[in-house]
Design an enzyme around this catalytic site. Structure first.
Site, PDB file in Angstrom:
ATOM      1  N   TYR A   1      -6.346   6.056   4.935  1.00  0.00           N
ATOM      2  CA  TYR A   1      -6.465   5.094   3.845  1.00  0.00           C
ATOM      3  C   TYR A   1      -5.652   3.829   4.131  1.00  0.00           C
ATOM      4  O   TYR A   1      -6.169   2.708   4.070  1.00  0.00           O
ATOM      5  CB  TYR A   1      -6.019   5.714   2.500  1.00  0.00           C
TER       6      TYR A   1
ATOM      7  N   GLU B   1       0.819  -1.208   0.000  1.00  0.00           N
ATOM      8  CA  GLU B   1       0.000   0.000   0.000  1.00  0.00           C
ATOM      9  C   GLU B   1       0.858   1.266   0.000  1.00  0.00           C
ATOM     10  O   GLU B   1       0.545   2.234  -0.675  1.00  0.00           O
ATOM     11  CB  GLU B   1      -0.962   0.016   1.202  1.00  0.00           C
TER      12      GLU B   1
ATOM     13  N   ASP C   1      -9.288   5.647  -1.336  1.00  0.00           N
ATOM     14  CA  ASP C   1      -8.215   6.269  -2.116  1.00  0.00           C
ATOM     15  C   ASP C   1      -8.830   7.007  -3.317  1.00  0.00           C
ATOM     16  O   ASP C   1     -10.053   7.110  -3.426  1.00  0.00           O
ATOM     17  CB  ASP C   1      -7.175   5.216  -2.550  1.00  0.00           C
TER      18      ASP C   1
END
Ligand code: SF4
Length: 356
Positions: free
Chosen positions: A125, A42, A143
Protein backbone atom coordinates in the site's frame (compact mmCIF):
# COMPACT_ATOMS: atom_id res chain seq x y z
CA UNK A 1 -14.61 -10.23 -6.31
CA UNK A 2 -17.06 -11.88 -8.73
CA UNK A 3 -15.90 -12.27 -12.30
CA UNK A 4 -18.94 -10.57 -13.86
CA UNK A 5 -18.17 -7.43 -11.89
CA UNK A 6 -14.44 -7.58 -12.23
CA UNK A 7 -14.11 -5.03 -15.04
CA UNK A 8 -14.98 -1.54 -14.00
CA UNK A 9 -15.28 0.89 -16.86
CA UNK A 10 -12.25 3.12 -17.29
CA UNK A 11 -14.64 6.06 -17.69
CA UNK A 12 -15.08 6.03 -13.92
CA UNK A 13 -11.77 7.88 -13.64
CA UNK A 14 -13.03 11.09 -15.17
CA UNK A 15 -16.00 11.85 -12.86
CA UNK A 16 -14.00 10.60 -9.89
CA UNK A 17 -11.08 12.92 -10.61
CA UNK A 18 -13.42 15.82 -11.35
CA UNK A 19 -15.05 15.30 -7.97
CA UNK A 20 -11.65 15.01 -6.27
CA UNK A 21 -10.41 18.24 -7.86
CA UNK A 22 -13.41 20.10 -6.50
CA UNK A 23 -14.21 18.36 -3.22
CA UNK A 24 -11.06 16.91 -1.69
CA UNK A 25 -10.17 18.08 1.78
CA UNK A 26 -7.22 20.41 1.98
CA UNK A 27 -4.61 18.44 3.93
CA UNK A 28 -1.01 19.51 4.61
CA UNK A 29 0.57 16.58 2.77
CA UNK A 30 -1.45 17.22 -0.38
CA UNK A 31 -0.05 20.67 -1.16
CA UNK A 32 3.51 19.37 -1.57
CA UNK A 33 3.80 15.83 -2.85
CA UNK A 34 7.52 15.29 -2.41
CA UNK A 35 8.20 11.60 -1.65
CA UNK A 36 9.44 12.19 1.89
CA UNK A 37 6.28 14.09 2.87
CA UNK A 38 3.99 11.55 1.19
CA UNK A 39 5.78 8.71 2.95
CA UNK A 40 5.65 10.34 6.39
CA UNK A 41 1.95 11.14 5.99
CA UNK A 42 1.08 7.65 4.77
CA UNK A 43 2.88 5.96 7.66
CA UNK A 44 1.29 8.32 10.18
CA UNK A 45 -2.17 7.75 8.73
CA UNK A 46 -2.00 3.98 9.11
CA UNK A 47 -4.54 3.11 11.81
CA UNK A 48 -4.71 6.73 12.91
CA UNK A 49 -7.36 9.38 12.21
CA UNK A 50 -6.59 12.32 9.92
CA UNK A 51 -7.47 14.73 12.75
CA UNK A 52 -4.82 13.21 15.02
CA UNK A 53 -2.19 13.30 12.29
CA UNK A 54 -2.43 16.83 10.85
CA UNK A 55 -0.69 18.77 13.60
CA UNK A 56 1.87 16.04 14.32
CA UNK A 57 2.72 15.80 10.63
CA UNK A 58 3.58 19.52 10.46
CA UNK A 59 5.73 19.29 13.59
CA UNK A 60 7.49 16.14 12.38
CA UNK A 61 8.35 17.70 9.01
CA UNK A 62 9.54 20.88 10.69
CA UNK A 63 11.83 19.00 13.09
CA UNK A 64 12.96 16.28 10.69
CA UNK A 65 12.57 17.78 7.21
CA UNK A 66 14.48 15.19 5.20
CA UNK A 67 15.56 11.58 4.91
CA UNK A 68 18.97 12.65 6.24
CA UNK A 69 17.50 14.37 9.29
CA UNK A 70 15.34 11.33 10.06
CA UNK A 71 18.26 8.92 9.64
CA UNK A 72 20.34 10.94 12.10
CA UNK A 73 17.62 11.72 14.69
CA UNK A 74 18.08 10.69 18.32
CA UNK A 75 15.66 7.91 19.26
CA UNK A 76 14.18 9.96 22.11
CA UNK A 77 13.43 12.86 19.79
CA UNK A 78 11.84 10.54 17.23
CA UNK A 79 9.63 8.92 19.88
CA UNK A 80 8.61 12.34 21.21
CA UNK A 81 7.59 13.45 17.72
CA UNK A 82 5.55 10.26 17.40
CA UNK A 83 3.91 10.64 20.81
CA UNK A 84 0.16 10.08 20.69
CA UNK A 85 0.17 8.31 17.32
CA UNK A 86 0.69 4.83 18.77
CA UNK A 87 2.31 1.86 16.99
CA UNK A 88 5.76 3.27 17.68
CA UNK A 89 7.44 0.53 15.65
CA UNK A 90 6.26 2.47 12.60
CA UNK A 91 8.56 5.36 13.55
CA UNK A 92 11.47 3.03 14.23
CA UNK A 93 10.99 1.33 10.87
CA UNK A 94 10.90 4.72 9.17
CA UNK A 95 14.27 5.52 10.66
CA UNK A 96 15.62 2.15 9.50
CA UNK A 97 14.32 2.89 6.00
CA UNK A 98 15.89 6.37 6.08
CA UNK A 99 19.24 4.80 6.98
CA UNK A 100 18.92 2.34 4.11
CA UNK A 101 18.19 5.27 1.78
CA UNK A 102 21.34 7.00 3.05
CA UNK A 103 23.41 3.93 2.31
CA UNK A 104 21.90 2.84 -0.99
CA UNK A 105 20.52 5.98 -2.58
CA UNK A 106 22.60 8.84 -1.16
CA UNK A 107 19.73 10.03 1.04
CA UNK A 108 17.28 10.21 -1.89
CA UNK A 109 13.97 8.43 -2.05
CA UNK A 110 14.08 5.73 -4.76
CA UNK A 111 11.47 6.25 -7.47
CA UNK A 112 10.88 2.68 -8.66
CA UNK A 113 7.99 0.83 -7.03
CA UNK A 114 10.04 -2.31 -6.32
CA UNK A 115 12.84 -0.30 -4.70
CA UNK A 116 10.38 1.56 -2.48
CA UNK A 117 8.72 -1.73 -1.55
CA UNK A 118 12.07 -3.20 -0.46
CA UNK A 119 12.53 -0.57 2.28
CA UNK A 120 11.86 -1.52 5.93
CA UNK A 121 8.30 -0.95 7.11
CA UNK A 122 6.95 -0.29 3.61
CA UNK A 123 4.29 -2.64 2.30
CA UNK A 124 2.46 -2.68 -1.01
CA UNK A 125 0.00 0.00 0.00
CA UNK A 126 2.61 2.55 1.07
CA UNK A 127 4.90 1.74 -1.86
CA UNK A 128 1.94 2.23 -4.22
CA UNK A 129 0.96 5.51 -2.58
CA UNK A 130 4.48 7.00 -2.69
CA UNK A 131 5.23 5.71 -6.21
CA UNK A 132 1.96 7.02 -7.65
CA UNK A 133 1.57 10.28 -5.73
CA UNK A 134 5.20 11.43 -5.65
CA UNK A 135 6.58 9.85 -8.84
CA UNK A 136 3.52 9.42 -11.08
CA UNK A 137 3.94 5.63 -11.41
CA UNK A 138 0.60 4.00 -12.38
CA UNK A 139 0.39 1.44 -9.57
CA UNK A 140 -2.49 0.83 -7.14
CA UNK A 141 -2.54 1.77 -3.45
CA UNK A 142 -5.18 -0.41 -1.83
CA UNK A 143 -6.05 0.49 1.76
CA UNK A 144 -9.17 -0.26 3.80
CA UNK A 145 -11.06 2.66 2.26
CA UNK A 146 -10.33 1.49 -1.28
CA UNK A 147 -11.29 -2.10 -0.44
CA UNK A 148 -14.63 -0.92 0.91
CA UNK A 149 -15.31 1.27 -2.13
CA UNK A 150 -14.55 -1.59 -4.53
CA UNK A 151 -16.57 -4.08 -2.55
CA UNK A 152 -19.57 -1.78 -2.97
CA UNK A 153 -18.80 -0.81 -6.57
CA UNK A 154 -18.72 -4.46 -7.58
CA UNK A 155 -21.42 -5.64 -5.12
CA UNK A 156 -18.97 -8.28 -3.97
CA UNK A 157 -19.73 -10.38 -0.93
CA UNK A 158 -16.18 -11.64 -0.62
CA UNK A 159 -14.41 -11.08 2.66
CA UNK A 160 -12.24 -7.96 2.24
CA UNK A 161 -9.94 -9.25 4.97
CA UNK A 162 -8.61 -11.94 2.62
CA UNK A 163 -5.30 -11.09 0.91
CA UNK A 164 -6.55 -12.45 -2.44
CA UNK A 165 -9.34 -9.86 -2.46
CA UNK A 166 -6.78 -7.10 -2.01
CA UNK A 167 -4.81 -8.51 -4.94
CA UNK A 168 -7.94 -8.61 -7.11
CA UNK A 169 -8.80 -5.01 -6.30
CA UNK A 170 -5.21 -4.04 -7.13
CA UNK A 171 -5.55 -5.78 -10.51
CA UNK A 172 -8.81 -3.94 -11.23
CA UNK A 173 -7.18 -0.62 -10.44
CA UNK A 174 -4.21 -1.38 -12.71
CA UNK A 175 -6.68 -1.70 -15.59
CA UNK A 176 -8.36 1.65 -15.05
CA UNK A 177 -5.77 3.89 -13.42
CA UNK A 178 -5.11 6.87 -15.73
CA UNK A 179 -1.46 7.15 -16.78
CA UNK A 180 -1.49 10.95 -16.57
CA UNK A 181 -2.85 11.23 -12.99
CA UNK A 182 -2.24 7.98 -11.11
CA UNK A 183 -1.51 9.65 -7.76
CA UNK A 184 -4.66 11.77 -7.84
CA UNK A 185 -6.70 8.75 -8.91
CA UNK A 186 -5.49 6.72 -5.93
CA UNK A 187 -6.07 9.62 -3.59
CA UNK A 188 -9.52 10.19 -5.05
CA UNK A 189 -10.47 6.58 -4.28
CA UNK A 190 -9.16 6.92 -0.72
CA UNK A 191 -10.96 10.25 -0.30
CA UNK A 192 -14.19 8.80 -1.64
CA UNK A 193 -13.92 6.02 0.93
CA UNK A 194 -13.14 8.47 3.71
CA UNK A 195 -15.89 11.02 3.20
CA UNK A 196 -18.61 9.58 0.87
CA UNK A 197 -18.45 5.79 0.81
CA UNK A 198 -17.94 5.93 4.56
CA UNK A 199 -16.94 3.08 6.90
CA UNK A 200 -19.55 3.64 9.60
CA UNK A 201 -23.20 3.80 8.68
CA UNK A 202 -24.69 3.96 5.21
CA UNK A 203 -22.65 5.31 2.27
CA UNK A 204 -23.66 8.79 1.10
CA UNK A 205 -24.59 7.63 -2.41
CA UNK A 206 -26.63 10.74 -3.24
CA UNK A 207 -23.36 12.72 -3.17
CA UNK A 208 -21.20 10.12 -4.90
CA UNK A 209 -19.63 10.91 -8.31
CA UNK A 210 -19.60 7.27 -9.47
CA UNK A 211 -23.11 6.01 -8.73
CA UNK A 212 -23.63 5.08 -12.41
CA UNK A 213 -20.75 2.59 -12.15
CA UNK A 214 -21.78 1.19 -8.77
CA UNK A 215 -23.39 -2.26 -8.70
CA UNK A 216 -23.88 -2.09 -4.94
CA UNK A 217 -25.91 1.09 -5.36
CA UNK A 218 -27.89 -0.19 -8.34
CA UNK A 219 -28.72 -3.45 -6.60
CA UNK A 220 -29.61 -1.64 -3.35
CA UNK A 221 -27.10 -3.67 -1.34
CA UNK A 222 -24.36 -1.08 -0.70
CA UNK A 223 -25.41 -0.65 2.96
CA UNK A 224 -24.72 -4.32 3.69
CA UNK A 225 -21.20 -4.24 2.22
CA UNK A 226 -18.35 -4.87 2.66
CA UNK A 227 -18.31 -8.36 4.15
CA UNK A 228 -15.59 -9.09 6.63
CA UNK A 229 -15.16 -11.81 9.20
CA UNK A 230 -15.68 -10.71 12.76
CA UNK A 231 -12.52 -9.82 14.62
CA UNK A 232 -11.48 -11.90 17.58
CA UNK A 233 -12.54 -10.37 20.88
CA UNK A 234 -9.78 -8.44 22.62
CA UNK A 235 -8.20 -9.79 25.78
CA UNK A 236 -8.86 -7.69 28.90
CA UNK A 237 -6.08 -7.09 31.38
CA UNK A 238 -6.23 -5.39 34.75
CA UNK A 239 -3.20 -3.37 35.76
CA UNK A 240 -2.12 -1.24 38.67
CA UNK A 241 -0.19 1.84 37.55
CA UNK A 242 2.18 3.55 40.00
CA UNK A 243 2.78 7.28 40.17
CA UNK A 244 5.91 7.38 42.33
CA UNK A 245 6.72 11.02 42.93
CA UNK A 246 9.78 12.49 44.61
CA UNK A 247 11.51 15.87 44.53
CA UNK A 248 13.32 14.66 41.39
CA UNK A 249 10.18 13.95 39.41
CA UNK A 250 8.04 10.93 38.68
CA UNK A 251 9.48 7.45 38.21
CA UNK A 252 9.34 5.93 34.72
CA UNK A 253 10.42 2.51 33.60
CA UNK A 254 11.61 1.47 30.15
CA UNK A 255 9.57 -1.31 28.58
CA UNK A 256 11.28 -4.36 27.06
CA UNK A 257 12.61 -4.04 23.52
CA UNK A 258 10.05 -6.50 22.19
CA UNK A 259 6.28 -6.65 22.33
CA UNK A 260 3.64 -4.03 23.07
CA UNK A 261 5.03 -0.45 23.33
CA UNK A 262 8.53 -1.87 22.91
CA UNK A 263 11.33 0.25 24.34
CA UNK A 264 9.06 3.11 25.45
CA UNK A 265 8.86 4.75 28.86
CA UNK A 266 5.91 3.82 31.06
CA UNK A 267 4.73 4.43 34.58
CA UNK A 268 5.67 1.28 36.53
CA UNK A 269 2.82 -1.23 36.48
CA UNK A 270 1.92 -4.53 38.05
CA UNK A 271 -0.61 -7.03 36.68
CA UNK A 272 -4.00 -7.09 38.45
CA UNK A 273 -5.62 -4.53 40.72
CA UNK A 274 -3.52 -4.40 43.86
CA UNK A 275 -4.84 -3.50 47.29
CA UNK A 276 -3.03 -0.69 49.09
CA UNK A 277 -1.15 -3.25 51.13
CA UNK A 278 -0.07 -5.22 48.03
CA UNK A 279 0.94 -1.97 46.33
CA UNK A 280 3.18 -1.21 49.32
CA UNK A 281 4.77 -4.64 48.94
CA UNK A 282 5.37 -4.06 45.22
CA UNK A 283 7.10 -0.76 46.03
CA UNK A 284 9.31 -2.46 48.59
CA UNK A 285 10.09 -5.17 46.04
CA UNK A 286 11.43 -2.44 43.73
CA UNK A 287 13.44 -0.99 46.61
CA UNK A 288 11.39 2.21 46.61
CA UNK A 289 10.52 3.47 50.09
CA UNK A 290 7.26 5.37 50.09
CA UNK A 291 6.11 7.81 52.75
CA UNK A 292 2.51 7.64 51.69
CA UNK A 293 0.51 5.40 49.36
CA UNK A 294 -2.92 6.46 48.12
CA UNK A 295 -5.29 5.65 45.31
CA UNK A 296 -5.03 7.67 42.11
CA UNK A 297 -6.98 7.91 38.85
CA UNK A 298 -8.47 4.98 36.93
CA UNK A 299 -8.16 4.66 33.16
CA UNK A 300 -8.98 2.39 30.26
CA UNK A 301 -7.04 1.91 27.03
CA UNK A 302 -7.80 -0.14 23.93
CA UNK A 303 -4.96 -1.62 21.87
CA UNK A 304 -5.45 -3.75 18.77
CA UNK A 305 -5.53 -7.07 20.61
CA UNK A 306 -5.79 -6.17 24.26
CA UNK A 307 -7.58 -3.74 26.56
CA UNK A 308 -6.09 -2.40 29.77
CA UNK A 309 -8.28 -1.60 32.75
CA UNK A 310 -6.00 0.46 34.96
CA UNK A 311 -6.22 1.57 38.56
CA UNK A 312 -3.72 4.12 39.81
CA UNK A 313 -1.65 4.22 42.97
CA UNK A 314 0.15 7.40 43.99
CA UNK A 315 3.22 7.11 46.21
CA UNK A 316 5.29 9.95 47.68
CA UNK A 317 8.88 8.89 48.06
CA UNK A 318 12.27 10.20 49.15
CA UNK A 319 14.03 7.52 47.12
CA UNK A 320 17.18 8.57 45.29
CA UNK A 321 18.09 5.37 43.51
CA UNK A 322 15.73 3.50 41.22
CA UNK A 323 15.98 0.02 39.72
CA UNK A 324 17.89 -0.49 36.47
CA UNK A 325 16.05 0.78 33.35
CA UNK A 326 14.10 3.28 35.46
CA UNK A 327 14.53 7.05 35.62
CA UNK A 328 13.11 10.16 37.19
CA UNK A 329 11.33 12.54 34.85
CA UNK A 330 10.57 16.12 35.85
CA UNK A 331 7.77 18.18 34.29
CA UNK A 332 10.07 19.65 31.64
CA UNK A 333 11.27 16.22 30.52
CA UNK A 334 7.69 14.93 30.43
CA UNK A 335 6.55 17.86 28.31
CA UNK A 336 9.54 18.25 26.00
CA UNK A 337 11.67 15.17 25.61
CA UNK A 338 10.14 11.93 26.82
CA UNK A 339 7.41 10.22 24.82
CA UNK A 340 4.84 8.62 27.10
CA UNK A 341 2.41 6.30 25.24
CA UNK A 342 -1.22 7.41 25.00
CA UNK A 343 -2.25 4.43 27.13
CA UNK A 344 -0.87 6.39 30.10
CA UNK A 345 -2.36 9.75 29.12
CA UNK A 346 -4.47 10.00 32.29
CA UNK A 347 -1.43 9.21 34.48
CA UNK A 348 0.76 11.68 32.64
CA UNK A 349 -1.81 14.41 33.28
CA UNK A 350 -2.10 13.36 36.91
CA UNK A 351 1.69 13.28 37.39
CA UNK A 352 2.02 16.77 35.89
CA UNK A 353 -0.82 18.02 38.09
CA UNK A 354 0.76 16.59 41.24
CA UNK A 355 4.23 17.95 40.45
CA UNK A 356 3.19 21.48 39.50
FE1 SF4 B 1 -20.13 3.92 -2.34
FE2 SF4 B 1 -22.66 4.64 -2.86
FE3 SF4 B 1 -20.67 5.62 -4.32
FE4 SF4 B 1 -21.35 3.08 -4.56
S1 SF4 B 1 -22.61 4.85 -5.06
S2 SF4 B 1 -19.28 3.88 -4.42
S3 SF4 B 1 -21.92 2.58 -2.46
S4 SF4 B 1 -21.03 5.97 -2.13
Amino acid sequence: MERENSLLPGEMAEPLLHWYDNSARSLPWRSDTSPYRVWVSEIMLQQTRVGAVTERFERFIQELPSVTALAQAEEEKLMKLWEGLGYYSRARNMQKAARVMMERYGGRFPSAYEDILSLPGIGKYTAGAVASIAFGVPVPAVDGNVLRVFSRLTASREDIGRPEVKETVGDMIRKIIPGNRPGEFNQALMELGAIICVPSGAPLCSRCPVTEFCSGYKQGVADSLPCKTAKRARRRERRTVFLIISSRGVALRRRPDRGLLAGLWEFPCEPGWLSQEMAGLALRGWGVLANRVATSVNAFHVFTHVEWEMKGVAADSDAEALPESWRWADTRALRETIAVPSAFRAYLAEALRRME
